[in-house]
Design a protein around this motif. Sequence first.
Motif, mmCIF file in Angstrom:
data_model
loop_
_atom_site.group_PDB
_atom_site.id
_atom_site.type_symbol
_atom_site.label_atom_id
_atom_site.label_comp_id
_atom_site.label_asym_id
_atom_site.label_seq_id
_atom_site.Cartn_x
_atom_site.Cartn_y
_atom_site.Cartn_z
ATOM 1 N N TRP A 117 0.360 -2.908 -0.861
ATOM 2 C CA TRP A 117 -0.202 -4.993 -0.541
ATOM 3 C C TRP A 117 -0.225 -4.397 0.281
ATOM 4 O O TRP A 117 -1.540 -4.639 0.518
ATOM 5 N N ALA A 118 -0.066 -3.679 1.649
ATOM 6 C CA ALA A 118 -0.689 -4.024 3.011
ATOM 7 C C ALA A 118 -1.668 -3.305 2.887
ATOM 8 O O ALA A 118 -2.841 -3.543 3.321
ATOM 9 N N LYS A 119 -2.741 -1.776 1.822
ATOM 10 C CA LYS A 119 -3.155 -1.442 1.847
ATOM 11 C C LYS A 119 -4.194 -1.804 1.515
ATOM 12 O O LYS A 119 -5.342 -2.268 1.911
ATOM 13 N N MET A 120 -3.136 -2.357 0.269
ATOM 14 C CA MET A 120 -4.719 -3.350 -0.828
ATOM 15 C C MET A 120 -5.398 -4.284 -0.552
ATOM 16 O O MET A 120 -6.539 -4.468 0.140
ATOM 17 N N PHE A 121 -4.816 -4.966 0.870
ATOM 18 C CA PHE A 121 -5.894 -6.576 1.236
ATOM 19 C C PHE A 121 -5.681 -6.089 2.932
ATOM 20 O O PHE A 121 -5.861 -6.858 3.310
ATOM 21 N N GLU A 122 -5.678 -4.771 3.707
ATOM 22 C CA GLU A 122 -5.911 -4.180 4.808
ATOM 23 C C GLU A 122 -5.163 -5.216 5.279
ATOM 24 O O GLU A 122 -5.949 -5.560 6.985
ATOM 25 N N ILE A 123 -4.285 -4.919 5.649
ATOM 26 C CA ILE A 123 -3.128 -5.212 6.702
ATOM 27 C C ILE A 123 -2.633 -4.672 7.467
ATOM 28 O O ILE A 123 -1.921 -3.665 6.855
ATOM 29 N N PRO A 124 -2.895 -4.367 8.481
ATOM 30 C CA PRO A 124 -1.592 -3.396 8.839
ATOM 31 C C PRO A 124 -0.535 -4.040 8.909
ATOM 32 O O PRO A 124 -0.008 -4.569 8.802
ATOM 33 N N SER A 125 0.177 -2.427 8.511
ATOM 34 C CA SER A 125 1.881 -2.497 8.594
ATOM 35 C C SER A 125 2.280 -2.198 9.905
ATOM 36 O O SER A 125 1.757 -1.363 10.688
ATOM 37 N N VAL A 126 3.500 -2.873 10.238
ATOM 38 C CA VAL A 126 4.836 -2.589 11.396
ATOM 39 C C VAL A 126 5.293 -1.986 10.741
ATOM 40 O O VAL A 126 6.658 -2.553 10.105
ATOM 41 N N VAL A 127 6.329 -0.567 10.544
ATOM 42 C CA VAL A 127 7.296 -0.426 8.866
ATOM 43 C C VAL A 127 8.341 -0.613 10.868
ATOM 44 O O VAL A 127 8.442 1.139 11.565
ATOM 45 N N ILE A 128 10.033 -0.356 10.592
ATOM 46 C CA ILE A 128 10.754 -0.592 11.245
ATOM 47 C C ILE A 128 11.937 0.129 10.522
ATOM 48 O O ILE A 128 12.315 -0.455 8.842
#
Length: 364
Positions: A117-128
Motif C-alpha cells: 500500500w505504501a508503494k501503491m500510494f507513493e508514501i515513504p516507508s519507515v521500516v522498524i
Amino acid sequence: MNYLSKICRSIQPYMAGEQPQDRKYIKLNTNENPYPPCPGVEEFIKGFDCDRLKLYPDPNSTALVTKIAKKHGLSPKNVFVGNGSDEVLAMCFPTFFDKVGDGVAYADVTYSFYKVWAKMFEIPSVVIPLSDEFRFDAGAFKQAKCQGMIICNPNAPTGLIANRLDLMAIIEANPEKIIIIDEAYADFCNCSMANYVTKYPNLLIVRTFSKSYSLAGARCGYAIGDEVLINGLKTVKDSINSYTVDRLTEGIAVKALENSKYFNAQVDKIITTREIYADKLREIGFNVLPSSANFLFAKHNEIKASELYYQLKKQGVLVRHFNQARVDDYLRITIGSDNEMEALMKALNKIISDAKTNVKSEEE
C-alpha cells in the motif's frame, strides 16, 4: 506501446495465500476459521429477499455501523465499515499519509500488505526492525520519525503481541501522529486497544469479520476511532466507491454480532486447540512462538520450512511459507478443527520419519 502506469509497472503486489483447485486440501494457510458462521447467518441468507439486490445498498451501512458502535460502547460517528479490513487499511494510506512527508512506519516483519500500500500510494516507508526473537521494539516506535504508524497486534505472521502499556506510551508520546492498530487477530487474546479510542484522538483500530466471526468469504471489516479520523476515511471512501458494503454482507455481519454466545464458544475452541497443538509440534522438534492469534509460527530444528511446505502439500495439507528474509525458516500454520490438526500431525510425523530414514540410509 506500454499503457500501464509507472506504479503498475514497478509494484510487487501482495501475494495472498494460495487457493489451488487441483484437489481437495486441508487448508491451514490463510488463517480462516475452521468453524461455520453462527446459525443466524444461515437463517438470514435463506430468508434474504433477492429482489432487494436490484437496489443499491445503504452507503452508510447504518444498521451495521449502529451494531458495531453498540458492541464497543461508541457512537455510530466513531465507526467506519468497508469491504474487508484490507480495504479499510488501504483507505488509511491516502487518508492519513502524504506523498511528501515523513511517511508511514511499520515493522520489518509484519503484514506484508503495508509495504504494498505504501508503494501503491507513493508514501515513504519507515521500516522498524523487530528484535532477533521477533519482539516489538516499543522504544524504536516511540521515537520513530514518521507521519504515523501501523502496528499489527497480534502481529502477523509471528502471532506475538505488543504490550498494552507500550502501545499507550507510543500513543501518548506521539499525539501529533496517527497510530493505526490492525487488530485482525485480537479476538484470540486479551490485547485489544479498542477501549482506548475515546481517550486518544490519534488512535484508530481496524478489525475484521474474517477470522473470529468465520466470515472471510463475506468480506467485511471496520475501523473505530475519533470522529475526525472516521470522517477522513469517509471522504476517501466517497471519492472511490460510496457502496463498499453490499446488502447481503451487511445483514450477515449484523447477525454475526448478535450471537455473542456462539462467537465466544468458537473463539475459545480455537484458543484451546492452538495451545494443544503448539505443544504437540514442540514434541516433534519444532520451535513454536507463543501465539496470541489463530495460527502458529514454527520452525523445525532439522528440516527446512520450504521442504516441509512442499511435502505437506504433496500430502494434501496446505500451510503458509514466506520465502523472505528472517522468516524463511518458519511455517505459519492456521489453527483448524481437531480433525484437521490431527491430519497435519500425521503428515508431519511421516515427513520427519522419512527424513530420518533417509539420513540413516545415507550413513550406512
